[in-house]
Design a protein around this motif. Sequence first.
Motif, short mmCIF file in Angstrom:
data_model
loop_
_atom_site.label_atom_id
_atom_site.label_comp_id
_atom_site.label_asym_id
_atom_site.label_seq_id
_atom_site.Cartn_x
_atom_site.Cartn_y
_atom_site.Cartn_z
N LEU A 171 0.82 -1.21 0.00
CA LEU A 171 0.00 0.00 0.00
C LEU A 171 0.85 1.26 0.00
CD1 LEU A 171 -2.77 1.35 0.16
CD2 LEU A 171 -2.60 1.22 2.65
N LEU A 172 1.93 1.29 0.77
CA LEU A 172 2.77 2.49 0.81
C LEU A 172 3.33 2.80 -0.57
CD1 LEU A 172 4.71 2.02 4.17
CD2 LEU A 172 2.98 3.74 3.67
N ASP A 173 3.76 1.79 -1.30
CA ASP A 173 4.27 2.01 -2.66
C ASP A 173 3.16 2.52 -3.57
OD1 ASP A 173 6.69 1.10 -1.77
OD2 ASP A 173 6.51 -0.90 -2.66
N PHE A 174 1.96 1.99 -3.42
CA PHE A 174 0.82 2.43 -4.23
C PHE A 174 0.52 3.90 -3.98
CE2 PHE A 174 -3.82 3.11 -4.47
CZ PHE A 174 -4.05 2.77 -5.81
N ALA A 188 0.35 7.84 7.45
CA ALA A 188 -0.90 8.10 8.19
C ALA A 188 -2.07 7.39 7.54
CB ALA A 188 -1.15 9.61 8.25
N VAL A 189 -2.13 7.40 6.21
CA VAL A 189 -3.22 6.72 5.50
C VAL A 189 -3.14 5.21 5.71
CG1 VAL A 189 -4.12 6.16 3.20
CG2 VAL A 189 -3.54 8.53 3.77
N ALA A 190 -1.93 4.65 5.59
CA ALA A 190 -1.78 3.20 5.67
C ALA A 190 -2.06 2.66 7.06
CB ALA A 190 -0.36 2.81 5.23
N TYR A 191 -1.57 3.34 8.09
CA TYR A 191 -1.60 2.76 9.44
C TYR A 191 -2.69 3.33 10.35
CZ TYR A 191 2.86 0.93 7.88
OH TYR A 191 3.84 0.29 7.16
N ALA A 192 -3.19 4.53 10.04
CA ALA A 192 -4.19 5.13 10.92
C ALA A 192 -5.50 5.43 10.20
CB ALA A 192 -3.64 6.42 11.54
#
Length: 522
Positions: A171-174, A188-192
């Motif tokens: 997801l972070l790469d996306f 922040a988007v990926a984990y929270a």
Amino acid sequence: MDNSFDVIVLGTGLTESITAAALSKAGFKVAHIDPNSYYGADEASLSLDELVRWIDHRKEDNHSVSHYGEVPPHARQYSVSLAPSVIPSIGPFISSLIASGVSRYGSFKLLGRVVIYDGGILKDVPQSKDDIFQSKVMSLLEKRRVTRFLLFAAGKFENSKELHGQENLPLLDFLHRIFSLSEATARAVAYALGYCWFISETTLPALHRIRAYLKASGRYGPSSFLVGYYGSSGEIAQGFCRAAAVGGGVYILGRSITSISSVDTIEPEYPVLTPDLPRFAIEVHDFPDLLHCRCLISSTSLLPGHLRTLADVIRPSLSPCGSPQPFAMARCIAIVDGPITLSLETEDSGTSDASDSSLIVFPPGSLNGGSAISAVHVMTAGPGTMSAPSGKGILYISMPLPTNSVHSAEILLRPYLTAVLLLFRSEQQQQQTLICSTFYMQELVSCTTSTSDPLVGLLAVPSLSPHTTQGVDEAAIVAEATFRKATSFLNGETKDIEGCEHHVFWPVLAEMEEEEGNVMQW
């Protein structure tokens, strides 16, 4: 007491309790048994006195657990959860709560702030477009990029050109590649917002979670999540048990299960096999007679080894909303003397409310001495959730482990406990004293699907998913699937049910909204 039942359910965890309530409401004769003296099993809500006895019992069973400090006065005023979680405002679980009437047995409040640990400070995670444009830490260009992503994630993205060929990308790469988000915003988007567990989590499952939580925002208020009073999951499980008892269910607590055996229907006393014959016999400690049932539903942890491999294991539907299952969870429960509130800034009024139910997210690699591959969640609970007396608070720290760890839960989580206490001291400008703390490993019992045909009428359900935000929804999904298989068998059919999505067990949300204001029952 009549010792013959349609169904016997072993374990009073959340999934088993929902299933028992549904079966009892459907008119089946149900017995619900748990060797513990309390409801909730591994998801129970305990007073501090009960927690100490639980710790002692784990030590006797050679489980890794450590406890520091003395039990404070008024120990019974605490409700400590063994499986802390939040409830999405839209989803299978909230539907089951409302439709069953169990919501009347409990109280709930909105989750307060969701914050992420970044560079030694806490930063709020925007939950809406208004939050984004009111943010003072993002540039205008970054705000536009985040808004574009949220509009994408809230829509029907499955066949979009942005996602095509990227489903299995981390997801972070996306987020970096397709939406050009900065490192801090992407984390922040990926984990929270997507609540990913690990740095390697792929895009599609996280997008499905993000869409669900964006839709849940605003249903009851600005937060996407609710928090249950008195320890949440354990108290809610007890509510479903109460609903089962109202429907005629029989409860046996605090009695160990001595043996479980399948009845040999080839014996002369059973010349003809019919669906009405008992298939299982359960021996309960200090009960004079065996208990018999046609269908046996059990948590995987209570099934003996010889039956675990013969059970029909009910698993969460293999939907894109699933998350990779960890090997175990490292957990910490800490009782704090002092406020654990994070202020809630209210732009319209110019005032600042405070909530003692918040969620703090530590991304992988964000804390020196912490995990480089796992995200860590810290939930807070205080007097506002009726979980602690005035002036006291509870911290729940959880870390998923992808593989077996050579380190203890204390070694893994002590840096996070220290960091959180320092953060609260800084925010409150006053000292917080750690009263007591408990560190332990939660082993996740797996149940291997049998290579041969499962034993007819024997159903096994997994433990509650430890995922902070989607665990309760998975419990409702598994409970519905278990209910369907059990009723199919009890009604004389032993085949699997196809196309469960076409048979609505809980009312769909559209129907619930149309019925708003009415009392809905199963």
